[in-house]
Scaffold this motif. Structure first.
Motif, short mmCIF file in Angstrom:
data_model
loop_
_atom_site.label_atom_id
_atom_site.label_comp_id
_atom_site.label_asym_id
_atom_site.label_seq_id
_atom_site.Cartn_x
_atom_site.Cartn_y
_atom_site.Cartn_z
N THR A 1 -12.44 -25.34 8.31
CA THR A 1 -12.41 -24.33 7.25
C THR A 1 -11.02 -24.13 6.63
O THR A 1 -10.88 -24.17 5.40
N LEU B 1 -20.42 -22.43 11.90
CA LEU B 1 -19.80 -22.01 10.64
C LEU B 1 -19.03 -20.71 10.73
O LEU B 1 -17.85 -20.65 10.39
N LEU C 1 -18.83 -23.65 1.99
CA LEU C 1 -19.01 -24.37 3.24
C LEU C 1 -20.31 -23.98 3.93
O LEU C 1 -20.94 -24.81 4.60
N ALA D 1 -16.53 -25.41 11.04
CA ALA D 1 -15.86 -24.16 11.43
C ALA D 1 -14.37 -24.39 11.64
O ALA D 1 -13.54 -23.58 11.22
N PRO E 1 -15.76 -19.85 2.03
CA PRO E 1 -16.77 -19.75 3.08
C PRO E 1 -18.19 -19.93 2.57
O PRO E 1 -19.03 -20.57 3.23
N PRO F 1 -14.56 -18.47 9.53
CA PRO F 1 -14.27 -17.43 8.53
C PRO F 1 -14.10 -16.04 9.14
O PRO F 1 -13.25 -15.27 8.70
#
Length: 396
Positions: free
Chosen positions: A26, A221, A40, A23, A37, A225
């Motif tokens: 990113t 995560l 990942l 996270a 995103p 984003p």
């Protein structure tokens, strides 16, 4: 025994770190490697799936050869994965690294749980399990502000390379310090199939399938984003929000053990906590385009109320026969971690499907995919709670 458990807890700190650090990385991975995103999300999902795929062999190894070799040797594989991550030149290497790291981290928590189940009283299993996860969640916190500061000071490659060396050192500590519990004198034969034949375990499996995925997915995560796409946040801002949610997760893991002793029920404690988790997720979906403390408070609610993992594990542990403890705790863990990995990939597809094309950004809300992700997680938890209503309560 204490130093060995401490080494396993350090391994679990690393496990929590690795499942959450993407996270914060990113922005730099997008800049240096062109990682989107969705890419990942898939890489993070592979970590969880590799972790989950190892649970059955890990459980068998715990019962047959003990926690020392099982955890120490596999964590060394995780160190190799971190080294590959540090040298990555593309997203493919990132995915390979995450698979190796996930496999390497797979046994460390279950190894400590195996020792608790074999050495300590069943009445304190839930509390000890929560303490390990609470301390281990410091890795989640390290994957926020400290990680952001390290990346800014050294760069992401040097930072991850240093983590590879630390992981290798902890693997060696486990090999030298962990003491295996005494072998059972008349060990009965058994398999995972015997566990699947215990009806009381199935509602617990299914609650574990839904209870961990939301906090793992959002903290590990989607915070990055979401805050970048909707609010234009930079890495530092993302790290601060990640830290707030991580601290709430730590608090939740420490809180559930004492709450069990007050309520004297594992079933209704787990049900109530996850019902509040679902409420926070529904509210997040409604407020996905609103920046500020209410949103951060809801994220903290997801972290705190979503910390039922050790108590769900304790509920399942109460039904496990002694000779299948290793395989039993690993099987319960498989449902939690496996779901987290699958849901990472599913939510990645949701994000891709609902992200508006560049030429429509002005006419479609950028928060739409994140609203859908939060509500998807809420629906998942709700379905699990309906089934868990039929669970048999048991305390020690």
């Amino acid at each position: 025994m204490r130093t060995g458990i401490a080494a396993l807890v350090l391994g679990y700190v690393l496990s929590q770190f690795y499942r959450a650090f993407l996270a914060v990385l990113t922005p730099v991975l997008a800049q240096d490697l062109g990682a989107t995103p969705e890419m990942l999300a898939e890489a993070s999902g592979w970590w969880f799936l590799a972790f989950a795929a190892m649970q059955l062999p890990v459980g068998a190894a715990l019962d047959r050869i003990g926690p020392r070799l099982t955890a120490g040797l596999l964590l060394a594989v995780g160190a190799l994965g971190a080294a590959i991550f540090a040298m990555a030149t593309g997203v493919g290497m990132i995915k390979l690294a995450m698979v190796l790291i996930g496999a390497g981290c797979a046994p460390v928590l279950m190894a400590s749980y195996y020792i608790f189940a074999r050495v300590f009283s069943p009445a304190v299993f839930g509390t000890l399990a929560g303490v390990v996860i609470g301390i281990g969640s410091l890795g989640n916190i390290a994957a926020s502000i400290p990680l952001s500061a390290a990346v800014e000071a050294m760069g992401w490659r040097a930072t991850v390379g240093t983590l590879a060396a630390i992981t290798a050192a902890v693997a060696l500590a486990i090999l030298f310090l962990v003491r295996d519990p005494e072998r059972l004198r008349h060990e009965q034969r058994g398999s995972v199939l015997d566990l699947l034949r215990i009806p009381a375990l199935w509602p617990i499996f299914l609650l574990m399938f839904v209870c961990y995925a939301p906090s793992a997915g959002i903290r590990g995560l989607w915070i990055g984003p979401w805050y970048r796409d909707v609010f234009g946040a930079d890495a530092k801002a993302i790290a601060w929000v990640s830290l707030a949610m991580g601290l709430a997760m730590v608090a939740g893991n420490f809180a559930y053990g004492p709450m069990e002793r007050v309520l004297r029920s594992r079933k209704w404690l787990n049900f109530g906590g996850n019902a509040l988790l679902m409420a926070c997720l529904l509210a997040l979906g409604t407020m996905a385009n609103r920046q500020g403390w209410p949103t951060v408070a809801l994220l903290m609610g997801v972290g705190f109320f979503g910390a039922t993992f050790p108590m769900v594990m304790a509920h399942g542990r109460a039904f496990l026969p002694t000779h299948l403890v290793g395989r039993g705790v690993a099987l319960i863990n498989l449902f939690g971690i496996g779901s987290a990995g699958l849901m990472q990939m599913v939510t990645g597809r949701i994000n891709k499907a609902l992200t508006p094309p560049a030429d429509l950004l002005n006419s479609a809300p950028t928060s739409l995919p994140y609203t859908a992700i939060f509500w998807f997680y809420a629906a998942l938890v709700g379905a699990g709670l309906l089934i868990y209503l039929f669970a048999q309560d048991r305390t020690d």
